[in-house]
Design a protein around this motif. Structure first.
Motif, PDB file in Angstrom:
ATOM      1  N   THR A 183       0.846  -1.191   0.021  1.00 57.57           N
ATOM      2  CA  THR A 183      -0.040  -0.083  -0.057  1.00 57.57           C
ATOM      3  C   THR A 183       1.022   1.229  -0.061  1.00 57.57           C
ATOM      4  O   THR A 183       2.023   1.216   0.458  1.00 57.57           O
ATOM      5  N   GLU A 236      -0.276  10.042   3.576  1.00 52.79           N
ATOM      6  CA  GLU A 236      -1.619  10.192   4.475  1.00 52.79           C
ATOM      7  C   GLU A 236      -1.863   8.975   5.043  1.00 52.79           C
ATOM      8  O   GLU A 236      -2.805   9.139   5.926  1.00 52.79           O
ATOM      9  N   VAL A 237      -1.514   7.672   4.644  1.00 56.07           N
ATOM     10  CA  VAL A 237      -2.066   6.574   5.011  1.00 56.07           C
ATOM     11  C   VAL A 237      -1.278   5.972   6.246  1.00 56.07           C
ATOM     12  O   VAL A 237      -0.147   6.027   6.176  1.00 56.07           O
ATOM     13  N   ASN A 255      -8.401   4.754  -3.877  1.00 56.00           N
ATOM     14  CA  ASN A 255      -9.634   4.972  -3.513  1.00 56.00           C
ATOM     15  C   ASN A 255     -10.183   3.546  -3.084  1.00 56.00           C
ATOM     16  O   ASN A 255      -9.980   2.696  -3.776  1.00 56.00           O
ATOM     17  N   PRO A 256     -11.057   3.533  -1.833  1.00 55.87           N
ATOM     18  CA  PRO A 256     -11.149   1.978  -1.482  1.00 55.87           C
ATOM     19  C   PRO A 256     -12.240   1.168  -2.256  1.00 55.87           C
ATOM     20  O   PRO A 256     -12.073   0.143  -2.569  1.00 55.87           O
ATOM     21  N   VAL A 301      -5.512   8.971   7.049  1.00 52.99           N
ATOM     22  CA  VAL A 301      -6.612   8.176   6.736  1.00 52.99           C
ATOM     23  C   VAL A 301      -6.044   6.719   7.142  1.00 52.99           C
ATOM     24  O   VAL A 301      -4.968   6.375   6.845  1.00 52.99           O
ATOM     25  N   ARG A 302      -6.870   6.015   7.743  1.00 58.10           N
ATOM     26  CA  ARG A 302      -6.578   4.506   7.935  1.00 58.10           C
ATOM     27  C   ARG A 302      -6.326   3.743   6.942  1.00 58.10           C
ATOM     28  O   ARG A 302      -7.125   3.986   5.862  1.00 58.10           O
ATOM     29  N   SER A 310      -2.392   7.995  -9.719  1.00 58.06           N
ATOM     30  CA  SER A 310      -3.183   9.151 -10.220  1.00 58.06           C
ATOM     31  C   SER A 310      -2.235  10.078 -10.773  1.00 58.06           C
ATOM     32  O   SER A 310      -1.197   9.743 -11.148  1.00 58.06           O
ATOM     33  N   PRO A 329      -5.857   1.847  -8.031  1.00 59.28           N
ATOM     34  CA  PRO A 329      -6.036   3.168  -7.435  1.00 59.28           C
ATOM     35  C   PRO A 329      -6.616   3.130  -5.949  1.00 59.28           C
ATOM     36  O   PRO A 329      -6.824   2.009  -5.387  1.00 59.28           O
ATOM     37  N   SER A 353      -1.479  -0.446  -3.910  1.00 59.15           N
ATOM     38  CA  SER A 353      -2.668   0.305  -3.876  1.00 59.15           C
ATOM     39  C   SER A 353      -2.405   1.876  -3.838  1.00 59.15           C
ATOM     40  O   SER A 353      -1.544   1.969  -2.914  1.00 59.15           O
ATOM     41  N   GLY A 354      -2.950   2.903  -4.503  1.00 59.59           N
ATOM     42  CA  GLY A 354      -2.516   4.078  -4.659  1.00 59.59           C
ATOM     43  C   GLY A 354      -1.191   4.617  -5.474  1.00 59.59           C
ATOM     44  O   GLY A 354      -0.821   3.593  -6.203  1.00 59.59           O
ATOM     45  N   ASP A 368       2.465  10.816  -6.770  1.00 61.20           N
ATOM     46  CA  ASP A 368       1.930   9.660  -7.242  1.00 61.20           C
ATOM     47  C   ASP A 368       3.023   9.016  -8.113  1.00 61.20           C
ATOM     48  O   ASP A 368       3.034   9.187  -9.260  1.00 61.20           O
ATOM     49  N   SER A 408      -7.227   1.201   5.079  1.00 58.50           N
ATOM     50  CA  SER A 408      -8.194  -0.006   4.921  1.00 58.50           C
ATOM     51  C   SER A 408      -8.056  -0.732   3.950  1.00 58.50           C
ATOM     52  O   SER A 408      -8.573  -1.880   3.847  1.00 58.50           O
ATOM     53  N   ASN A 409      -7.328  -0.072   2.903  1.00 58.17           N
ATOM     54  CA  ASN A 409      -7.043  -1.127   1.624  1.00 58.17           C
ATOM     55  C   ASN A 409      -6.068  -2.345   2.200  1.00 58.17           C
ATOM     56  O   ASN A 409      -6.366  -3.503   1.479  1.00 58.17           O
TER      57      ASN A 409
HETATM   58  P1  AMP Z   1      -4.211   7.688  -4.525  1.00 54.04           P
HETATM   59  O1  AMP Z   1      -4.937   6.524  -5.556  1.00 54.04           O
HETATM   60  O2  AMP Z   1      -3.070   7.409  -3.970  1.00 54.04           O
HETATM   61  O3  AMP Z   1      -4.472   9.082  -5.301  1.00 54.04           O
HETATM   62  O4  AMP Z   1      -5.660   7.835  -3.303  1.00 54.04           O
HETATM   63  C1  AMP Z   1      -6.885   7.870  -3.607  1.00 54.04           C
HETATM   64  C2  AMP Z   1      -7.652   8.045  -2.342  1.00 54.04           C
HETATM   65  O5  AMP Z   1      -7.545   6.894  -1.646  1.00 54.04           O
HETATM   66  C3  AMP Z   1      -7.194   9.079  -1.523  1.00 54.04           C
HETATM   67  O6  AMP Z   1      -8.059   9.905  -0.868  1.00 54.04           O
HETATM   68  C4  AMP Z   1      -6.379   8.183  -0.469  1.00 54.04           C
HETATM   69  O7  AMP Z   1      -6.275   8.878   0.862  1.00 54.04           O
HETATM   70  C5  AMP Z   1      -7.184   7.216  -0.640  1.00 54.04           C
HETATM   71  N1  AMP Z   1      -6.445   6.060  -0.114  1.00 54.04           N
HETATM   72  C6  AMP Z   1      -5.134   5.618  -0.635  1.00 54.04           C
HETATM   73  N2  AMP Z   1      -4.563   4.563  -0.318  1.00 54.04           N
HETATM   74  C7  AMP Z   1      -5.542   3.978   0.771  1.00 54.04           C
HETATM   75  C8  AMP Z   1      -5.483   2.968   1.673  1.00 54.04           C
HETATM   76  N3  AMP Z   1      -4.421   2.080   1.699  1.00 54.04           N
HETATM   77  N4  AMP Z   1      -6.711   2.862   2.545  1.00 54.04           N
HETATM   78  C9  AMP Z   1      -7.364   3.836   2.457  1.00 54.04           C
HETATM   79  N5  AMP Z   1      -7.702   4.776   1.694  1.00 54.04           N
HETATM   80  C10 AMP Z   1      -6.345   4.877   0.751  1.00 54.04           C
END
Ligand code: AMP
Ligand code: MG
Length: 406
Positions: free
Chosen positions: A182, A186-187, A298-299, A199-200, A252, A296, A248-249, A257, A202-203
């Motif tokens: 992941t 911010e995670v 977003n959950p 944010v926690r 973008s 991506p 994950s993430g 990113d 959760s992914n």
């Molecule tokens: P990103 O794809 O990195 O641009 O993230 C898109 C959105 O998903 C942002 O609002 C992130 O805070 C949220 N996000 C990214 N990674 C996670 C994660 N592991 N768990 C929960 N939310 C996440």
């Protein structure tokens, strides 16, 4: 950004590129219980007869049908277990238990319910048919018989069958080893109290759960901040221990990113934008022989991307031939509007009624709103190019779970 990176491909094309790379893994021997849910890689033939000797299917008395007598002397007892090597003479009987081997010379069993005892004798009123209540040698499985074809999914019955013919290991396509990474500054770990703006993670939980549903425990689990060097380092570590990396993430268009940049530097990116909602930035790449699915952050996007692309790819690598969820046509319980620029997969509840399938969505379909996936048993496929679907319109629904019954 290169032209290839700007290229936005359709869902079908994305799957074609995945399918070309995500090929079945080479077979290996697995112990029976490890092989549960795996795909058999070779035809299996029976080496021996089952049962190995004729045996009784009832508790009763082994007799010779052709001796024609109604009154027979009970001379011995054969329980289930080791054959005693008994020889049955005409006009005698051997007390026998279900599953016990038939004495030599006997060819039928009279169930205990059908005899009357008279001291050392039994009396049988009705006729006795040759072969009654006897499992002939090899009647369940004959030596040399094809038992299971390559490509069969191994469930309880198949594994029991393999055990019954004496196999302890079987050649199967293994499930891929998957590393989960992941990303995001911010995670924070789920046990932490997030500061404002955090944010926690959760992914990490949701994607691990999605893997566990396939029977897969991730080989490596890591979180990295939005930093190119640390992302590359984690990807390299993962590529050395996994067949598939799931990130994950970080795919973008933001400055921070860095996952796509890291993938371009370490390997080859096969596509990085798909005309789908949610999940447009889905990126598919290779680092050596390891495949990378960068979903991506977003959950909802991460789980829907997993469902549409990663799950079928993992199944294909594990030798499965049925890769996708069942699809049905469902009529809409209410009108739906959507942005017609991309194919959209809306989360929905499909109900099976007497007049067919009906669907209602799970409310607001924002890609951050995990509640839109909670309780959903289907993804409604809304094609690009059409903005409005009226009440009663038929749309294609991917059933990710059993349909609801009214
Ligand atoms: P990103 O794809 O990195 O641009 O993230 C898109 C959105 O998903 C942002 O609002 C992130 O805070 C949220 N996000 C990214 N990674 C996670 C994660 N592991 N768990 C929960 N939310 C996440
Ligand atoms: Mg991010």
């Amino acid at each position: 950004m290169s032209a290839q990176e700007r290229e936005m491909i359709q869902v079908e094309e994305a799957w074609r590129r995945i399918e070309a790379k995500a090929v079945p893994l080479p077979p290996r021997q697995a112990a029976l219980l490890e092989a549960l849910g795996c795909i058999l890689a070779q035809d299996i033939f029976a080496a021996e007869d089952v049962p190995a000797v004729p045996s009784s299917t009832m508790d009763g008395f082994a007799v010779l049908a052709a001796d024609g007598s109604t009154r027979r002397r009970v001379v011995a007892e054969q329980r289930a277990g080791l054959a005693l090597g008994l020889r049955l003479e005409p006009e005698t009987a051997v007390r026998i238990m279900t599953g016990a081997p038939l004495p030599e010379g006997a060819d039928a069993v009279v169930p205990v319910e059908e005899v009357r005892g008279e001291g050392d004798f039994i009396v049988v009123e009705g006729p006795v048919r040759q072969g009654q209540y006897v499992r002939a040698r090899g009647s369940d499985i004959a030596a040399g018989q094809l038992l299971l074809r390559a490509g069969t999914e191994l469930g309880p019955a198949e594994l029991g069958l393999l055990a019954a013919v004496g196999l302890t290991h079987v050649p199967v396509h293994p499930w891929p080893r998957v590393a989960l990474i992941t990303t995001g500054d911010e995670v924070v770990p789920v046990e932490c109290a997030p500061a404002p703006g955090q944010v926690r993670n959760s992914n990490a939980v949701a994607l691990q759960a999605a893997l566990l549903q396939l029977g897969l425990q991730p080989t490596m689990l890591r979180h990295v901040p939005d930093d190119l060097e640390q992302t590359e380092e984690a990807l390299l570590a993962a590529a050395s221990v996994a067949d598939v990396i799931l990130t994950s993430g970080g795919v973008s268009m933001g400055e921070r990113d860095r996952v796509r940049d890291a993938l371009n530097r370490l390997g080859q990116v096969h596509f990085s934008r798909v005309a789908v909602r949610p999940g447009k930035p889905l990126t598919f790449a290779s680092i050596g022989a390891t495949l990378v699915f960068a979903v991506p952050g977003n959950p909802v996007s991460s789980l829907v991307s997993f469902e549409l692309f990663v799950r079928p790819a993992l199944r294909r690598m594990a030798g499965h031939r049925r890769l996708f969820r069942p699809q049905v046509m469902a009529r809409l319980e209410h009108p739906i509007r959507h942005e017609p620029d991309r194919t959209e997969f809306q989360r929905a509840i499909v109900q099976k009624r007497e007049d067919g399938y009906w669907a209602r969505t799970t409310g607001p379909q924002s890609s951050s709103r995990l509640l839109s996936l909670v309780g959903a048993n289907a993804l409604l496929r809304l094609p690009a190019g059409v903005a409005e679907f009226p009440h009663g319109a038929a749309v294609s629904a991917l059933l990710v779970d059993q349909p609801e019954v009214p």
